[in-house]
Design an enzyme around this catalytic site. Structure first.
Site, PDB file in Angstrom:
ATOM      1  N   PRO A  89       0.722   0.248   7.107  1.00  0.00           N
ATOM      2  CA  PRO A  89       1.883   0.029   6.238  1.00  0.00           C
ATOM      3  C   PRO A  89       2.724  -1.140   6.749  1.00  0.00           C
ATOM      4  O   PRO A  89       2.839  -1.333   7.957  1.00  0.00           O
ATOM      5  CB  PRO A  89       2.679   1.323   6.350  1.00  0.00           C
ATOM      6  CG  PRO A  89       1.790   2.310   6.997  1.00  0.00           C
ATOM      7  CD  PRO A  89       0.703   1.575   7.703  1.00  0.00           C
TER       8      PRO A  89
ATOM      9  N   GLY B 229       2.062  -6.186   4.481  1.00  0.00           N
ATOM     10  CA  GLY B 229       2.157  -7.163   3.399  1.00  0.00           C
ATOM     11  C   GLY B 229       1.128  -6.998   2.295  1.00  0.00           C
ATOM     12  O   GLY B 229       0.858  -7.948   1.571  1.00  0.00           O
ATOM     13  N   LYS B 230       0.572  -5.802   2.137  1.00  0.00           N
ATOM     14  CA  LYS B 230      -0.438  -5.614   1.098  1.00  0.00           C
ATOM     15  C   LYS B 230       0.169  -5.803  -0.292  1.00  0.00           C
ATOM     16  O   LYS B 230      -0.347  -6.548  -1.118  1.00  0.00           O
ATOM     17  CB  LYS B 230      -1.066  -4.212   1.222  1.00  0.00           C
ATOM     18  CG  LYS B 230      -1.764  -4.001   2.547  1.00  0.00           C
ATOM     19  CD  LYS B 230      -2.477  -2.673   2.615  1.00  0.00           C
ATOM     20  CE  LYS B 230      -1.546  -1.478   2.684  1.00  0.00           C
ATOM     21  NZ  LYS B 230      -0.749  -1.421   3.918  1.00  0.00           N
ATOM     22  N   THR B 231       1.295  -5.136  -0.518  1.00  0.00           N
ATOM     23  CA  THR B 231       1.959  -5.261  -1.811  1.00  0.00           C
ATOM     24  C   THR B 231       2.401  -6.698  -2.035  1.00  0.00           C
ATOM     25  O   THR B 231       2.237  -7.270  -3.116  1.00  0.00           O
ATOM     26  CB  THR B 231       3.193  -4.345  -1.843  1.00  0.00           C
ATOM     27  OG1 THR B 231       2.809  -3.061  -1.371  1.00  0.00           O
ATOM     28  CG2 THR B 231       3.746  -4.240  -3.231  1.00  0.00           C
TER      29      THR B 231
ATOM     30  N   GLU C  17      -9.902  -6.807  26.786  1.00  0.00           N
ATOM     31  CA  GLU C  17     -10.594  -7.639  25.782  1.00  0.00           C
ATOM     32  C   GLU C  17     -11.253  -8.842  26.442  1.00  0.00           C
ATOM     33  O   GLU C  17     -12.348  -9.238  26.058  1.00  0.00           O
ATOM     34  CB  GLU C  17      -9.621  -8.098  24.693  1.00  0.00           C
ATOM     35  CG  GLU C  17      -9.003  -6.972  23.867  1.00  0.00           C
ATOM     36  CD  GLU C  17     -10.029  -6.038  23.243  1.00  0.00           C
ATOM     37  OE1 GLU C  17     -11.126  -6.499  22.878  1.00  0.00           O
ATOM     38  OE2 GLU C  17      -9.734  -4.833  23.139  1.00  0.00           O
TER      39      GLU C  17
HETATM   40  P1  ADP Z   1       2.517  -2.803   2.572  1.00  0.00           P
HETATM   41  O1  ADP Z   1       2.256  -2.852   1.102  1.00  0.00           O
HETATM   42  O2  ADP Z   1       1.348  -3.321   3.385  1.00  0.00           O
HETATM   43  O3  ADP Z   1       3.009  -1.519   3.093  1.00  0.00           O
HETATM   44  P2  ADP Z   1       4.617  -4.621   1.918  1.00  0.00           P
HETATM   45  O4  ADP Z   1       3.868  -5.676   1.204  1.00  0.00           O
HETATM   46  O5  ADP Z   1       5.340  -3.642   1.091  1.00  0.00           O
HETATM   47  O6  ADP Z   1       3.661  -3.852   2.908  1.00  0.00           O
HETATM   48  O7  ADP Z   1       5.575  -5.310   2.960  1.00  0.00           O
HETATM   49  C1  ADP Z   1       6.859  -4.877   3.145  1.00  0.00           C
HETATM   50  C2  ADP Z   1       7.748  -6.050   3.449  1.00  0.00           C
HETATM   51  O8  ADP Z   1       7.414  -6.601   4.702  1.00  0.00           O
HETATM   52  C3  ADP Z   1       7.600  -7.189   2.488  1.00  0.00           C
HETATM   53  O9  ADP Z   1       8.447  -7.063   1.409  1.00  0.00           O
HETATM   54  C4  ADP Z   1       7.981  -8.391   3.327  1.00  0.00           C
HETATM   55  O10 ADP Z   1       9.379  -8.540   3.358  1.00  0.00           O
HETATM   56  C5  ADP Z   1       7.526  -8.021   4.685  1.00  0.00           C
HETATM   57  N1  ADP Z   1       6.224  -8.584   5.030  1.00  0.00           N
HETATM   58  C6  ADP Z   1       5.110  -7.889   5.324  1.00  0.00           C
HETATM   59  N2  ADP Z   1       4.105  -8.709   5.632  1.00  0.00           N
HETATM   60  C7  ADP Z   1       4.560  -9.952   5.503  1.00  0.00           C
HETATM   61  C8  ADP Z   1       3.973 -11.248   5.688  1.00  0.00           C
HETATM   62  N3  ADP Z   1       2.691 -11.384   6.058  1.00  0.00           N
HETATM   63  N4  ADP Z   1       4.749 -12.322   5.483  1.00  0.00           N
HETATM   64  C9  ADP Z   1       6.024 -12.179   5.114  1.00  0.00           C
HETATM   65  N5  ADP Z   1       6.628 -10.997   4.927  1.00  0.00           N
HETATM   66  C10 ADP Z   1       5.930  -9.893   5.126  1.00  0.00           C
END
Ligand code: ADP
Length: 632
Positions: A217, A220-222, A438
């Site tokens: 979680p 940044g999947k969403t 590693e």
């Molecule tokens: P997931 O769906 O994997 O649980 P989210 O996409 O909802 O995660 O990420 C939550 C928040 O974390 C995003 O709105 C963003 O602000 C931040 N975030 C996560 N990954 C990244 C990334 N690679 N680059 C920039 N912001 C990120």
């Protein structure tokens, strides 16, 4: 496109549900009351006094004893008074015209004043008394449904409840995402497809319909899925797998159908299913005989995904942090056949993510984001976003004009102190241990001809393990020779050997490696028939015992041989590490500094590996060289 802010939208919907529940509950006693009234009063004939049989009535009429008569058309009765004020009534229901004619004839002959009351409302009694029970039943069901769902949806059972993210929320692009370069690269094709689906269809190119994003979680999947939508400027429909798990069979399936219908109508579009494991959990592993509703939902999802072609312009993206429990049917070709893993970012990634989230916020001139990134090993993107936000809050509270280094430092501490984060953050001591471990894998792998090229090593947590070492086999390999299998075991044990050598004692970090090494060694003996003492016999085939029955003595030998193979490999790994202590140390330091090593930087460090200082191996190598020379 509709603009829906999730929070406002949700309160709206909840308020609406509560009102609906109140209304439906109040309607219930009202409806029952009306029903009772209809049955108990309205439907009953409005008659009083004594009932006269028809013949009695006709005879009193003939004797001029009847004072008045009123014919009730609806009730089919005659009422009136006789013998100076006594009330009477006569039933003429079921009577024919002739009966009616006789009664009126007799009354007329006797000169009794006769009236007819038409009672038009009586005609409504029957339909109303049939309709009301149905209304009551429907109302009861609505109330139950609303209560069961905690104020669920009224009349919206089949509605997807999908959120379309629109102009109200900022459009994201790949630039809003850092530390996920590989994933972005993989998704570029999807972006191009969505931007112009017909071009792809014309080429007959097969485009993936489904992309599975996996990772912990907050990685940044969403955000990645939304960035794809933003890049190709298509609508983005999002829904969470847990929304589908309703209590009524068929609701989830209906929602899926609705969701896809909406998306197809808006195509090209992205359908994003968060937490897909909630519906897509493997059907065989589900507890207690499974959940019919979940299965129906999953089946519907599969049907929908099979039902549209490359020209439809709909791409389904799903996110999960448990890809291992997904039903195999979801991962078949034509469904989620493209899988992308998002890991917590490494040092460079963290710095870039911090930079994105700092954005336009005012920073003190001396703030060094790289330094913050170094302090936050193990943080996910969401954690880092949180750090920046906390720091901004702290600066505001101080009434400062800019965010200072101290604010960011304190924000990091706050986020680390968060309940779920503690397990994720790597302490400096652990980080060093993971780096040693590693580096050990990498050094041993680089020295073993059969282990393949070391492509990337990292101390950033991935899946269950803490770090990772990725080797690439040279070319496509289907078969493995005995020596290659032994090499693989040595590589698996390289991490533990390094920990013992450099840090004096092993840790639980190698549990997984040990299990895999032991398993492989046992298969070399029992399945591959590659141990000298037990000869080319197979005791196990494809995980099942073969027809060959073995004695206890053989079982003991199997144990011995397995043990010997693992021990030998461990010794070999240790001797390689001893001979390459300098490389091991350099690699460890570099890993601690940069967290991930690959490409040129890795190759140049591993280029200095010298052969193991193992006398036996030297002899073997020399003998092999002589043999080769003699043969040529
Ligand atoms: P997931 O769906 O994997 O649980 P989210 O996409 O909802 O995660 O990420 C939550 C928040 O974390 C995003 O709105 C963003 O602000 C931040 N975030 C996560 N990954 C990244 C990334 N690679 N680059 C920039 N912001 C990120």
């Amino acid at each position: 496109m509709t603009i829906r802010k999730p929070s406002a939208d949700r309160t709206d919907r909840n308020g609406g549900r509560r009102q609906a529940l109140l209304f439906a509950t109040l309607a219930l006693p009202f409806l029952i009351g009306v029903y009772a009234l209809v049955l108990g009063y309205w439907a009953r004939p409005q008659t009083s006094g004594r009932q006269l049989r028809l013949d009695e009535f006709l005879s009193v009429v003939a004797k001029n004893r009847v004072g008045s008569a009123t014919i009730l058309a609806g009730d089919d009765r005659v009422i009136g008074s006789y013998d100076g004020g006594n009330r009477y009534w006569v039933d003429i229901s079921g009577g024919h015209e002739t009966l009616f004619a006789r009664v009126t004839g007799a009354l007329e002959q006797a000169g009794v004043p006769t009236a007819v009351r038409s009672q038009p409302l009586k005609a409504l009694v029957q339909p109303v008394s049939m309709l009301l029970p149905m209304l009551i039943l429907a109302d009861v069901m609505v109330v139950l449904a609303l209560v069961a769902k905690g104020g669920g949806q009224l009349g919206g059972f089949g509605r997807a409840g999908a959120r379309q993210v629109g102009e109200g929320e900022p459009t994201l692009t790949f630039a809003d995402l850092a530390g996920a370069d590989e994933a972005v690269e993989e998704l570029a094709e999807i972006r191009d497809y969505l931007a112009d689906p017909t071009r792809f269809a014309a080429m007959g190119a097969a485009v993936p319909k489904g992309v599975l994003l996996s990772g912990p979680p907050g990685c940044g999947k969403t955000r990645l899925a939304r960035a794809v939508a933003g890049e190709s400027a298509v609508p983005f429909f999002s829904i969470s797998g847990s929304d589908f798990v309703e209590m009524y069979v068929g609701v989830g399936a209906a929602r899926i159908r609705d969701l896809f219908a909406t998306a197809k109508a808006a195509a090209p579009a992205i359908v994003f299913i968060d937490e897909i494991d909630a519906v897509g959990r493997s059907r065989s592993t589900s507890a207690a005989g499974g959940n019919d509703e979940r299965e129906a939902t999953l089946n519907q999802l599969l049907v929908e995904m099979d039902g549209f072609g490359a020209e439809s312009g709909v791409v389904v993206m799903a996110a999960t942090n448990r890809p291992d429990i997904l039903d195999a049917a979801l991962l078949r070709p034509g469904r989620f056949d493209r899988r992308i893993t998002l890991d917590p970012p490494d040092l460079r990634g963290r710095e870039a993510i911090l930079a994105i989230h700092v954005g336009h916020k005012p920073l003190a001139a001396d703030v060094d984001l790289a330094a913050i990134a170094r302090q936050t090993a193990g943080f996910t993107g969401a954690d880092l976003a949180n750090v920046v936000n906390e720091a901004a809050l702290l600066a505001t509270r101080r009434q400062a004009a800019v965010i200072a280094t101290a604010d960011l430092g304190e924000a990091v501490e706050r986020v680390v102190a968060g309940p779920q984060r503690r397990s994720r953050i790597l302490s400096p001591a652990d980080k060093r241990r993971v780096a040693v471990h590693e580096a050990g894998h990498a050094v041993v792998a680089a020295s073993q001809p059969g282990a393949g090229r070391v492509a990337k090593i990292s101390v950033v947590a991935r899946g269950h393990g803490q770090g990772s070492t990725m080797s690439m086999p040279e070319g496509d390999r289907i078969l493995a020779t005995r020596d290659e299998l032994h090499d693989r075991i040595a590589v698996l044990l390289g991490g533990r050997a390094a920990e013992e050598l450099v840090l004096g004692q092993p840790s639980t970090g190698s549990n997984d490696d040990l299990a895999r090494a032991t398993g492989l060694a046992r298969r070399i003996v029992t399945e591959c028939g590659m141990s000298e003492r037990l000869g080319p016999l197979a005791f196990v085939s494809n995980g099942e015992e073969t027809a060959h029955r073995w004695s206890d003595a053989t079982a003991a030998k199997i144990d011995d041989e397995t043990h010997r193979i693992v021990r030998d490999a461990f010794e070999r790994a240790t001797s390689v590490l001893l001979a390459n202590r300098a490389v091991l140390a350099a690699l460890t330091d570099e890993l601690i500094r940069t967290e991930t090593l690959e490409g040129e930087a890795l190759a140049s460090l591993l280029g200095n590996i010298v052969p193991p200082a193992d006398a036996r191996l030297w002899e073997e190598l020399a003998a092999q060289a002589q043999l080769a020379a003699a043969a040529s």
